[in-house]
Scaffold this motif. Structure first.
Motif, short mmCIF file in Angstrom:
data_model
loop_
_atom_site.label_atom_id
_atom_site.label_comp_id
_atom_site.label_asym_id
_atom_site.label_seq_id
_atom_site.Cartn_x
_atom_site.Cartn_y
_atom_site.Cartn_z
N SER A 108 0.84 -1.19 0.00
CA SER A 108 0.00 0.00 0.00
C SER A 108 0.88 1.24 0.00
O SER A 108 1.89 1.29 0.71
CB SER A 108 -0.91 0.00 1.24
OG SER A 108 -1.70 1.17 1.27
N ASP A 109 0.51 2.22 -0.81
CA ASP A 109 1.26 3.48 -0.86
C ASP A 109 0.59 4.51 0.06
O ASP A 109 -0.60 4.76 -0.05
CB ASP A 109 1.30 4.02 -2.29
CG ASP A 109 2.14 3.15 -3.20
OD1 ASP A 109 1.79 3.00 -4.38
OD2 ASP A 109 3.16 2.60 -2.71
N LEU A 110 1.38 5.09 0.92
CA LEU A 110 0.88 6.08 1.86
C LEU A 110 1.60 7.40 1.67
O LEU A 110 2.79 7.42 1.34
CB LEU A 110 1.10 5.61 3.30
CG LEU A 110 0.54 4.26 3.72
CD1 LEU A 110 0.97 3.96 5.16
CD2 LEU A 110 -0.96 4.24 3.59
N GLU A 111 0.89 8.49 1.92
CA GLU A 111 1.54 9.79 2.01
C GLU A 111 1.58 10.16 3.48
O GLU A 111 0.54 10.23 4.13
CB GLU A 111 0.79 10.87 1.23
CG GLU A 111 1.49 12.23 1.27
CD GLU A 111 0.76 13.31 0.50
OE1 GLU A 111 -0.46 13.17 0.30
OE2 GLU A 111 1.41 14.29 0.09
N VAL A 112 2.76 10.38 3.98
CA VAL A 112 2.95 10.61 5.41
C VAL A 112 3.53 12.00 5.65
O VAL A 112 4.43 12.45 4.91
CB VAL A 112 3.89 9.55 6.02
CG1 VAL A 112 3.96 9.70 7.53
CG2 VAL A 112 3.41 8.14 5.64
N TRP A 113 3.03 12.66 6.69
CA TRP A 113 3.51 13.99 7.08
C TRP A 113 4.16 13.94 8.46
O TRP A 113 3.68 13.23 9.34
CB TRP A 113 2.37 14.99 7.12
CG TRP A 113 1.83 15.35 5.77
CD1 TRP A 113 0.82 14.73 5.08
CD2 TRP A 113 2.28 16.43 4.93
NE1 TRP A 113 0.63 15.34 3.87
CE2 TRP A 113 1.50 16.39 3.74
CE3 TRP A 113 3.26 17.41 5.06
CZ2 TRP A 113 1.68 17.31 2.71
CZ3 TRP A 113 3.43 18.32 4.03
CH2 TRP A 113 2.65 18.27 2.86
N GLY A 114 5.20 14.72 8.62
CA GLY A 114 5.80 14.90 9.93
C GLY A 114 5.02 15.92 10.75
O GLY A 114 4.08 16.55 10.25
N GLN A 115 5.43 16.10 12.00
CA GLN A 115 4.66 16.95 12.92
C GLN A 115 4.96 18.42 12.76
O GLN A 115 4.26 19.25 13.34
CB GLN A 115 4.94 16.52 14.37
CG GLN A 115 6.19 17.13 15.01
CD GLN A 115 7.48 16.49 14.55
OE1 GLN A 115 7.53 15.70 13.61
NE2 GLN A 115 8.56 16.85 15.21
N GLY A 116 5.98 18.78 12.02
CA GLY A 116 6.32 20.19 11.86
C GLY A 116 7.37 20.64 12.85
O GLY A 116 7.37 20.24 14.01
N THR A 117 8.27 21.45 12.36
CA THR A 117 9.29 22.06 13.22
C THR A 117 9.37 23.54 12.86
O THR A 117 9.38 23.92 11.68
CB THR A 117 10.66 21.36 13.05
OG1 THR A 117 11.60 21.91 13.96
CG2 THR A 117 11.20 21.46 11.64
N GLU A 118 9.40 24.38 13.87
CA GLU A 118 9.29 25.82 13.66
C GLU A 118 10.65 26.46 13.41
O GLU A 118 11.62 26.20 14.13
CB GLU A 118 8.63 26.48 14.87
CG GLU A 118 8.24 27.92 14.65
CD GLU A 118 7.27 28.43 15.70
OE1 GLU A 118 6.91 27.65 16.60
OE2 GLU A 118 6.88 29.61 15.61
N VAL A 119 10.70 27.29 12.40
CA VAL A 119 11.90 28.06 12.07
C VAL A 119 11.54 29.54 12.18
O VAL A 119 10.61 30.01 11.53
CB VAL A 119 12.40 27.73 10.65
CG1 VAL A 119 13.53 28.68 10.26
CG2 VAL A 119 12.86 26.28 10.58
N THR A 120 12.29 30.26 12.99
CA THR A 120 12.08 31.69 13.17
C THR A 120 13.35 32.43 12.81
O THR A 120 14.42 32.15 13.38
CB THR A 120 11.70 32.02 14.61
OG1 THR A 120 10.51 31.28 14.96
CG2 THR A 120 11.41 33.51 14.76
N VAL A 121 13.26 33.33 11.86
CA VAL A 121 14.41 34.11 11.42
C VAL A 121 14.16 35.57 11.80
O VAL A 121 13.17 36.16 11.38
CB VAL A 121 14.63 33.99 9.91
CG1 VAL A 121 15.90 34.74 9.50
CG2 VAL A 121 14.72 32.53 9.49
N SER A 122 15.07 36.11 12.58
CA SER A 122 14.91 37.51 12.99
C SER A 122 15.66 38.41 12.02
O SER A 122 16.76 38.09 11.58
CB SER A 122 15.44 37.71 14.41
OG SER A 122 16.82 37.48 14.46
N SER A 123 15.06 39.53 11.71
CA SER A 123 15.67 40.46 10.75
C SER A 123 16.61 41.42 11.44
O SER A 123 16.67 41.49 12.66
CB SER A 123 14.58 41.23 10.01
OG SER A 123 13.77 41.92 10.92
#
Length: 123
Positions: A108-123
């Motif tokens: 079976s072919d599945l599409e799987v997503w991770g939970q997300g990781t936050e990236v914050t770039v300060s200017s």
């Protein structure tokens, strides 16, 4: 099957971060893998993708700054992000097309997503 992302954080503009995403579970094979991102108030967008053979594609906004790679032995995809800009601030999600064995003759072919990781770039 799960994808576990890591490596996000806070960085000043011009800095670098490396994201990792490891797949685990009853995996027969992994096809394409990729990184997406979603900034506040915006839709999720593709950042970079890589096929099982190593072909890559990038969003125009990150070309020349980001590099996607994978280690098939570790079922892991990476995103090296250099020269980060404020507009790169987002939650980054990894994605993979995974084949799992249902029976010895059925997959079976599945599409799987991770939970997300936050990236914050300060200017």
């Amino acid at each position: 099957v799960q994808l576990q992302a890591s490596g996000g954080g806070w960085v000043q503009a011009g800095g670098s971060l490396r994201l990792s995403c490891a797949a685990s579970g009853s995996i027969f094979s992994i096809n394409a893998m990729g990184w997406y991102r979603q900034a506040p108030g915006k839709q999720r967008e593709l950042v970079a993708g890589i096929t099982s053979g190593g072909s890559t594609n990038y969003a125009d906004s990150v070309k020349g700054r980001f590099t996607i790679s994978r280690d098939n032995a570790k079922n892991t995809v990476y995103l090296q992000m250099n020269n980060l800009k404020f507009e790169d601030t987002a939650v980054y999600y990894c994605n993979a097309g995974v084949a799992v064995m249902v029976t010895p003759t059925i997959y079976s072919d599945l599409e799987v997503w991770g939970q997300g990781t936050e990236v914050t770039v300060s200017s």
